[in-house]
Design a protein around this motif. Structure first.
Motif, PDB file in Angstrom:
ATOM      1  N   VAL A  34       0.827  -1.221   0.000  1.00 22.35           N
ATOM      2  CA  VAL A  34       0.000   0.000   0.000  1.00 22.35           C
ATOM      3  C   VAL A  34       0.862   1.272   0.000  1.00 22.35           C
ATOM      4  CG1 VAL A  34      -2.034  -1.075   1.036  1.00 22.35           C
ATOM      5  CG2 VAL A  34      -0.283  -0.110   2.537  1.00 22.35           C
ATOM      6  N   LYS A  35       2.087   1.130  -0.542  1.00 21.10           N
ATOM      7  CA  LYS A  35       2.947   2.318  -0.647  1.00 21.10           C
ATOM      8  C   LYS A  35       2.304   3.325  -1.598  1.00 21.10           C
ATOM      9  CE  LYS A  35       5.700   0.104  -4.274  1.00 21.10           C
ATOM     10  NZ  LYS A  35       6.994  -0.523  -4.594  1.00 21.10           N
ATOM     11  N   ALA A  36       2.882   4.529  -1.615  1.00 22.73           N
ATOM     12  CA  ALA A  36       2.369   5.591  -2.495  1.00 22.73           C
ATOM     13  C   ALA A  36       0.858   5.762  -2.324  1.00 22.73           C
ATOM     14  CB  ALA A  36       2.720   5.316  -3.963  1.00 22.73           C
ATOM     15  N   ALA A  38      -1.426   3.679  -1.305  1.00 22.87           N
ATOM     16  CA  ALA A  38      -2.147   2.579  -1.943  1.00 22.87           C
ATOM     17  C   ALA A  38      -2.253   2.806  -3.453  1.00 22.87           C
ATOM     18  CB  ALA A  38      -3.518   2.341  -1.322  1.00 22.87           C
ATOM     19  N   TYR A  39      -1.078   3.063  -4.062  1.00 19.31           N
ATOM     20  CA  TYR A  39      -0.996   3.270  -5.510  1.00 19.31           C
ATOM     21  C   TYR A  39      -2.043   4.298  -5.966  1.00 19.31           C
ATOM     22  CZ  TYR A  39       2.103  -0.853  -5.918  1.00 19.31           C
ATOM     23  OH  TYR A  39       3.146  -1.748  -5.809  1.00 19.31           O
ATOM     24  N   GLY A  40      -2.127   5.381  -5.190  1.00 21.24           N
ATOM     25  CA  GLY A  40      -3.023   6.470  -5.568  1.00 21.24           C
ATOM     26  C   GLY A  40      -4.476   6.270  -5.188  1.00 21.24           C
ATOM     27  N   ASN A 191       7.049  -9.962  -6.271  1.00 21.38           N
ATOM     28  CA  ASN A 191       6.082  -8.904  -6.526  1.00 21.38           C
ATOM     29  C   ASN A 191       4.918  -9.514  -7.324  1.00 21.38           C
ATOM     30  OD1 ASN A 191       7.283  -9.388  -8.974  1.00 21.38           O
ATOM     31  ND2 ASN A 191       8.035  -7.304  -9.303  1.00 21.38           N
ATOM     32  N   SER A 192       4.036  -8.675  -7.840  1.00 22.63           N
ATOM     33  CA  SER A 192       2.871  -9.194  -8.577  1.00 22.63           C
ATOM     34  C   SER A 192       3.281 -10.055  -9.759  1.00 22.63           C
ATOM     35  CB  SER A 192       2.023  -8.044  -9.118  1.00 22.63           C
ATOM     36  OG  SER A 192       1.533  -7.241  -8.087  1.00 22.63           O
ATOM     37  N   ALA A 193       4.212  -9.544 -10.556  1.00 18.28           N
ATOM     38  CA  ALA A 193       4.582 -10.243 -11.791  1.00 18.28           C
ATOM     39  C   ALA A 193       5.154 -11.619 -11.472  1.00 18.28           C
ATOM     40  CB  ALA A 193       5.586  -9.411 -12.580  1.00 18.28           C
ATOM     41  N   ILE A 209       4.377 -13.365  -0.287  1.00 15.02           N
ATOM     42  CA  ILE A 209       4.465 -12.637  -1.555  1.00 15.02           C
ATOM     43  C   ILE A 209       4.118 -11.171  -1.294  1.00 15.02           C
ATOM     44  CG2 ILE A 209       4.030 -14.643  -3.015  1.00 15.02           C
ATOM     45  CD1 ILE A 209       1.121 -13.564  -3.371  1.00 15.02           C
ATOM     46  N   ARG A 210       4.537 -10.298  -2.209  1.00 14.05           N
ATOM     47  CA  ARG A 210       4.370  -8.852  -1.993  1.00 14.05           C
ATOM     48  C   ARG A 210       3.683  -8.217  -3.205  1.00 14.05           C
ATOM     49  NH1 ARG A 210       9.999  -9.540  -1.423  1.00 14.05           N
ATOM     50  NH2 ARG A 210      10.302  -8.126  -3.195  1.00 14.05           N
ATOM     51  N   PRO A 211       2.435  -8.568  -3.471  1.00 14.89           N
ATOM     52  CA  PRO A 211       1.785  -7.986  -4.650  1.00 14.89           C
ATOM     53  C   PRO A 211       1.294  -6.566  -4.407  1.00 14.89           C
ATOM     54  CG  PRO A 211       0.265  -9.451  -3.522  1.00 14.89           C
ATOM     55  CD  PRO A 211       1.574  -9.534  -2.770  1.00 14.89           C
ATOM     56  N   GLY A 212       1.535  -5.712  -5.381  1.00 11.60           N
ATOM     57  CA  GLY A 212       0.982  -4.364  -5.377  1.00 11.60           C
ATOM     58  C   GLY A 212       0.081  -4.198  -6.585  1.00 11.60           C
ATOM     59  N   ILE A 213       0.683  -3.995  -7.732  1.00 12.08           N
ATOM     60  CA  ILE A 213      -0.063  -3.569  -8.921  1.00 12.08           C
ATOM     61  C   ILE A 213      -1.238  -4.490  -9.278  1.00 12.08           C
ATOM     62  CG2 ILE A 213       1.426  -4.737 -10.641  1.00 12.08           C
ATOM     63  CD1 ILE A 213       0.007  -1.173 -10.939  1.00 12.08           C
ATOM     64  N   ALA A 214      -1.066  -5.797  -9.111  1.00 13.10           N
ATOM     65  CA  ALA A 214      -2.143  -6.721  -9.484  1.00 13.10           C
ATOM     66  C   ALA A 214      -3.360  -6.532  -8.579  1.00 13.10           C
ATOM     67  CB  ALA A 214      -1.651  -8.169  -9.426  1.00 13.10           C
ATOM     68  N   GLY A 348       0.383   1.398 -16.040  1.00 13.29           N
ATOM     69  CA  GLY A 348      -0.765   1.634 -15.168  1.00 13.29           C
ATOM     70  C   GLY A 348      -0.335   2.186 -13.815  1.00 13.29           C
ATOM     71  N   TYR A 349       0.803   1.710 -13.305  1.00 12.53           N
ATOM     72  CA  TYR A 349       1.334   2.197 -12.022  1.00 12.53           C
ATOM     73  C   TYR A 349       1.337   3.733 -11.984  1.00 12.53           C
ATOM     74  CZ  TYR A 349       4.080  -2.270 -11.368  1.00 12.53           C
ATOM     75  OH  TYR A 349       4.503  -3.536 -11.220  1.00 12.53           O
ATOM     76  N   GLU A 350       1.937   4.324 -13.034  1.00 11.12           N
ATOM     77  CA  GLU A 350       2.155   5.771 -13.006  1.00 11.12           C
ATOM     78  C   GLU A 350       0.821   6.523 -13.039  1.00 11.12           C
ATOM     79  OE1 GLU A 350       4.689   7.272 -16.135  1.00 11.12           O
ATOM     80  OE2 GLU A 350       4.854   9.221 -15.185  1.00 11.12           O
TER      81      GLU A 350
HETATM   82  C1  LIG Z   1       6.530  -1.865  -4.897  1.00 15.64           C
HETATM   83  C2  LIG Z   1       7.143  -3.108  -4.387  1.00 15.64           C
HETATM   84  C3  LIG Z   1       6.472  -4.327  -4.525  1.00 15.64           C
HETATM   85  C4  LIG Z   1       5.169  -4.473  -5.281  1.00 15.64           C
HETATM   86  O1  LIG Z   1       5.443  -4.500  -6.656  1.00 15.64           O
HETATM   87  P1  LIG Z   1       4.283  -4.689  -7.760  1.00 15.64           P
HETATM   88  O2  LIG Z   1       5.008  -4.748  -9.037  1.00 15.64           O
HETATM   89  O3  LIG Z   1       3.432  -3.486  -7.647  1.00 15.64           O
HETATM   90  O4  LIG Z   1       3.562  -5.932  -7.407  1.00 15.64           O
HETATM   91  C5  LIG Z   1       7.048  -5.442  -3.961  1.00 15.64           C
HETATM   92  N1  LIG Z   1       8.235  -5.363  -3.310  1.00 15.64           N
HETATM   93  C6  LIG Z   1       8.918  -4.217  -3.184  1.00 15.64           C
HETATM   94  C7  LIG Z   1      10.216  -4.188  -2.473  1.00 15.64           C
HETATM   95  C8  LIG Z   1       8.404  -3.048  -3.723  1.00 15.64           C
HETATM   96  O5  LIG Z   1       9.073  -1.898  -3.592  1.00 15.64           O
END
Ligand SMILES: *Cc1c(COP(=O)(O)O)cnc(C)c1O
Length: 365
Positions: A34-36, A38-40, A191-193, A209-214, A348-350
């Motif tokens: 949920v950085k930034a 929560a991606y805006g 990350n998501s990918a 796992i650390r998904p953001g964008i997905a 999409g992130y930006e």
């Molecule tokens: C932003 C970030 C993620 C999430 O990446 P996504 O491509 O958005 O899934 C995971 N790990 C770290 C360290 C990050 O900075």
């Protein structure tokens, strides 16, 4: 009446996407990133939908305070760790888990007076070359941390540079396995990918796992794959209305620089959205947009507050007709943010992160 532009955050879609990421790595725990803000999307807007995650990962200490203020008592991970020694006091007070990527952070921990044992994620630079200890220096960093009374538990982290592309992750997974071999502790790599494309491999899944964008309904490897392929749903809709309709004749142009000139008669709508709302100025003629749920295209240059669109496919649409810049229209039609981003040469992130403060945000089902 306020200007008709609005962003909608879709709670159900956030829940759906989080569940989708859990399915991608069923035996791992999930950090919702949920950085930034929560991606805006706004941390406060997504919190309810994402509280089913096992933890929240972010960078900014103030954002960590906001997550605690919402009542979250579970894990919070600072993905870049602390930025100065006194940040450790907040880590102690709010029990934040933090990344350790450099010797200075270990020095600060060693000097930190606390009764609260810290949980740290030791970061390996496995090839991205942004943050982390090189494989040669990793063991020494671990030994230093392991000897500190301030540190209760050490976990291991790395970050992939090419999880979305052809180079893939195997070379970095190898470096990570080698550097962490025989060391006790939890592991997080994906990350998501990586979670979507490579999670068949237990080494890639790790413990977290650390998904953001997905989670936010964007395909991490667009245009190779889109959200429909990954079973993800848009979580942010940017919508507005037509302010005015103009009838152009052959030779008439629209907007700054006259960058679009009509070849024949064409009806155009002028909509209440521009780059000051966060819509990318780099989107040119042809960028997709939905009017009344029907796909049509931008014409000419994006200006600060207005954009022109082609009304040819929607002859019924007039002043006040609903327009979807990205996300979901009222009739369910979808315009993925990734398509608009691609038209602007970005991701999409930006776009989601750049949603402007002047756009009112509402949270919906
Ligand atoms: C932003 C970030 C993620 C999430 O990446 P996504 O491509 O958005 O899934 C995971 N790990 C770290 C360290 C990050 O900075």
């Amino acid at each position: 009446m306020p200007r008709p532009i609005q962003a909608t955050i879709h709670t159900e879609a956030l829940r759906h996407n989080l569940a989708r990421m859990r399915d991608a790595a069923p035996d791992a725990r999930v950090w919702a990133v949920v950085k930034a803000n929560a991606y805006g999307h706004g941390i406060e807007c997504v919190y309810d939908a994402l509280r089913g995650a096992d933890g929240f990962a972010l960078l900014d200490l103030q954002e960590a305070e906001r997550v605690r203020a919402l009542g979250w008592r579970g894990p919070i991970l600072l993905l870049e760790g602390v930025f100065e020694p006194r940040d450790l006091e907040l880590c102690s007070r709010l029990s934040l888990w933090h990344t350790v990527h450099c010797d200075e952070q270990i020095d600060w921990l060693a000097a930190h007076k606390t009764q609260v044992p810290h949980r740290v994620f030791l970061k390996l630079n496995s090839g991205m070359n942004r943050l982390g200890f090189t494989p040669q220096r990793f063991r020494a960093a671990w030994a230093r941390l392991d000897a500190l009374p301030q540190v209760e538990e050490i976990s291991f982290m790395t970050h992939f540079s090419d999880a979305d592309g052809t180079r893939g992750v195997a070379h970095q997974v190898r470096a990570f396995d080698e550097a962490t071999r025989d060391l006790p502790g939890e592991r997080t790599l994906s990350n998501s990918a990586a979670a979507l494309r490579h999670a068949g491999d237990a080494h890639v899944r790790g413990d977290w796992i650390r998904p953001g964008i997905a989670v936010y309904g964007s395909a991490p490897d667009f245009p190779q794959n889109d959200i429909a392929h990954w079973g993800l749903q848009p979580t942010m809709t940017l919508a507005t209305r037509i302010l005015a309709v103009q009838q152009l004749q052959a030779g008439d142009s629209v907007g700054y620089g006259s960058s679009f000139t009509a070849e024949g008669p064409i009806r155009i709508g002028v909509i209440a959205c521009g780059y000051a709302d966060g819509y990318p100025r780099h989107c040119g003629t042809g960028t997709p947009v939905l009017v009344d749920g029907v796909r049509t295209r931008l014409l000419g240059r994006v200006s600060m507050d207005m954009i022109a669109v082609d009304l040819t496919p929607v002859p019924q649409a007039g002043s006040g007709a609903p327009v979807t810049l990205w996300g979901r229209a009222a009739d369910g039609a979808i315009l993925p943010i990734d398509e608009v981003a691609a038209a602007a040469g970005t991701l999409g992130y930006e776009l989601m992160c750049a949603l402007a403060p002047r756009v009112p945000v509402v949270v919906a089902e």
